[in-house]
Design an enzyme around this catalytic site. Structure first.
Site: not given
Ligand code: FRU
Length: 491
Positions: A75, A341
């Site tokens: 990420d 998410e």
């Protein structure tokens, strides 16, 4: 939207805006999510891509470069202001990534419990074509001093802790103070990974200062970490209600319709006991008399009640962004999907887009869709959000054969498209550029920045721009600033 033969109509969503402080929560319904399968071609060759090209990320070559051979990254986010503009600092572009050590004896799939936030930098203002193939990012090391982030857990018994996703704000665009919002994760597990007590997730912040000279970028501060939010069990599910709960990925911003306030979106789950059979007819969302509607009791007994994601909202109640108050979720996906998410708010042409990433394997029983980025559009921050693209919600997925079993990134189904897990954790940047990280391409694991791609965003549709880069694939890790320091004179 005219229904596809054999499939239900999507739910009608007005896009109407409500006050952010209202109790209205929009729904991504089962009728909506079934539009994904409705657009999947049932007749493609086994392992091909069954989804339309317009919502598919182009194939990443198997010979992709590592961003840095000494670190796995996943990420990734940028240095932003309150409106998600991406700033360079003194002539450097800076990114923040979850990272883990590839040489520490654990596998790529076990990286999450070891995650540390690191930073990378490169000179700003150089076109992707003039950069090294891997994007030319220089590894700056861990962002926080060792031992700093564990302090938010106080005396809680933990076997280890990790730093999960978030966002980094430049507090004043002409200054050098930054605040990192992230998720502090505490684990108390046996050696085989079983929870002794549920993981503790605390949305936290730490303040620091960015510095740069002609040769490098570095940070000071980040010694004091402040816990901001833990789930309340009323809107947002707690670890006591479900040890597999999600509560993470803070993204802060100001809403031009509500100047002077700072909001945060984050990943949550609908509160309540794990698996409670309480999805409603509204969560199914079928139009009256739809011949393809499902029976509520059948859905409640299908196992779908284990999947209840939401996207949460909070508002800051002080100018230092240290005190926060929960507001009702912006959207729920009850009996649809378990994970929404890294949510972000993206404003374009007066429309509010809520983008989020999700997985094929977190869809509820009876639902299906590829790994990728999903999106919703409304007239304000809190809206009756309309899922993008045929009412489905799918914005950009990995090449996937929805007619074939999913498999997983760590245990691929040999029949599945070898790029079904090619990239994840997409983040939509200014001008529709989308960055992500490489997970698995033809069985080769990544831990590297994916090629940036571009989507055209207009009203309730998005479409991959195949004229961007080479057949739609831009530079690996092409994550440019869209705001440059005014006083930077060049190297
Ligand atoms: C998305 C994600 C985030 C989380 C991180 C943990 O890839 O699941 O929600 O913060 O990865 O590694």
């Amino acid at each position: 939207v005219t229904p596809v033969p054999g499939f239900p109509a999507p739910t009608t969503h007005s896009q109407q805006a409500y006050s952010p402080f209202d109790t209205f929560t929009s729904r991504w319904t089962r009728a909506d999510a079934r539009q994904i399968k409705a657009r999947s071609n049932p007749n493609v060759a086994v392992g091909a891509n069954s989804m339309p090209t317009s919502v598919t990320m182009p194939d990443i070559p198997a010979n992709f470069p590592q961003t840095n051979p000494d670190v796995w990254l996943w990420d990734t986010w940028t240095l932003i202001d309150a409106h998600a503009n991406q700033f360079s600092y003194n002539g450097w572009e800076v990114i923040f990534s979850l990272t883990a050590d590839p040489n520490a004896g654990y596998t790529f799939d076990d990286r999450h419990v070891h995650a540390r936030i690191s930073y990378f930098y490169r000179r700003a203002g150089i076109p992707a074509s003039a950069r090294p193939r891997n994007g030319g990012w220089i590894y700056g090391g861990h962002l926080f001093p060792d031992g700093a982030s564990v302090k938010v857990f106080g005396s809680t018994t933990l076997t280890n802790n990790a730093e999960w996703s978030g966002s980094t704000r430049l507090l004043k665009t002409d200054g050098n103070e930054v605040v990192v919002f992230y998720t502090a994760l505490g684990f108390n597990r046996t050696a085989d990974g079983t929870n002794i007590t549920p993981p503790v997730a605390i949305i936290s912040k730490a303040n620091g200062t960015i510095h740069a000279d002609l040769n490098h970028v570095w940070f000071t501060g980040f010694n004091n970490h402040t816990g901001l939010l833990q789930p309340d069990g009323t809107y947002y599910q707690t670890g006591q209600q479900n040890e597999f709960y999600s509560f993470r990925d803070p993204f802060t911003f100001e809403d031009p319709q509500h100047p002077g306030q700072t909001f945060m979106v984050f990943e949550g789950n609908t509160a309540g006991e794990r698996g409670a059979k309480d999805c409603t007819a509204a969560d199914l969302g079928y139009q009256a008399g739809d011949p393809y509607a499902e029976d509520l009791d059948t859905v409640l007994n299908s196992g779908a009640t284990y999947q209840k994601a939401n996207i949460g909202l909070a508002v800051s109640t002080d100018s230092s962004l240290t005190r926060w108050r929960f507001l009702p979720p912006l959207i729920s996906a009850n009996c649809v999907n378990d994970q929404t998410e890294r949510p972000q708010i993206y404003i374009k042409d007066g429309k509010y887009y809520l983008f989020t990433i999700s997985h094929r394997t977190t869809f509820a029983a009876g639902m299906d869709g590829p790994d990728g980025v999903y999106g919703f559009v409304g007239n304000g921050l809190r809206s009756d959000f309309e899922p993008l693209n045929w009412g489905s919600g799918l914005a950009l997925g990995n090449p996937t054969d929805l007619n074939t079993a999913a498999g997983s990134d760590f245990d691929p189904d040999p029949q599945q498209n070898p790029r079904a897990f090619q990239a994840y954790s997409h983040y939509v940047m200014p001008n529709g550029l989308v960055e992500s990280f490489i997970d698995t391409v033809e069985g080769r694991r990544g831990g590297a920045l994916a090629p940036t791609v571009k989507i055209q965003i207009s009203d309730a549709t998005t479409q991959i721009d195949l004229s961007y880069g080479q057949n739609g694939l831009g530079g690996y890790g092409n994550i440019p600033a869209n705001r440059y320091d005014l006083d930077f004179q060049g190297f």
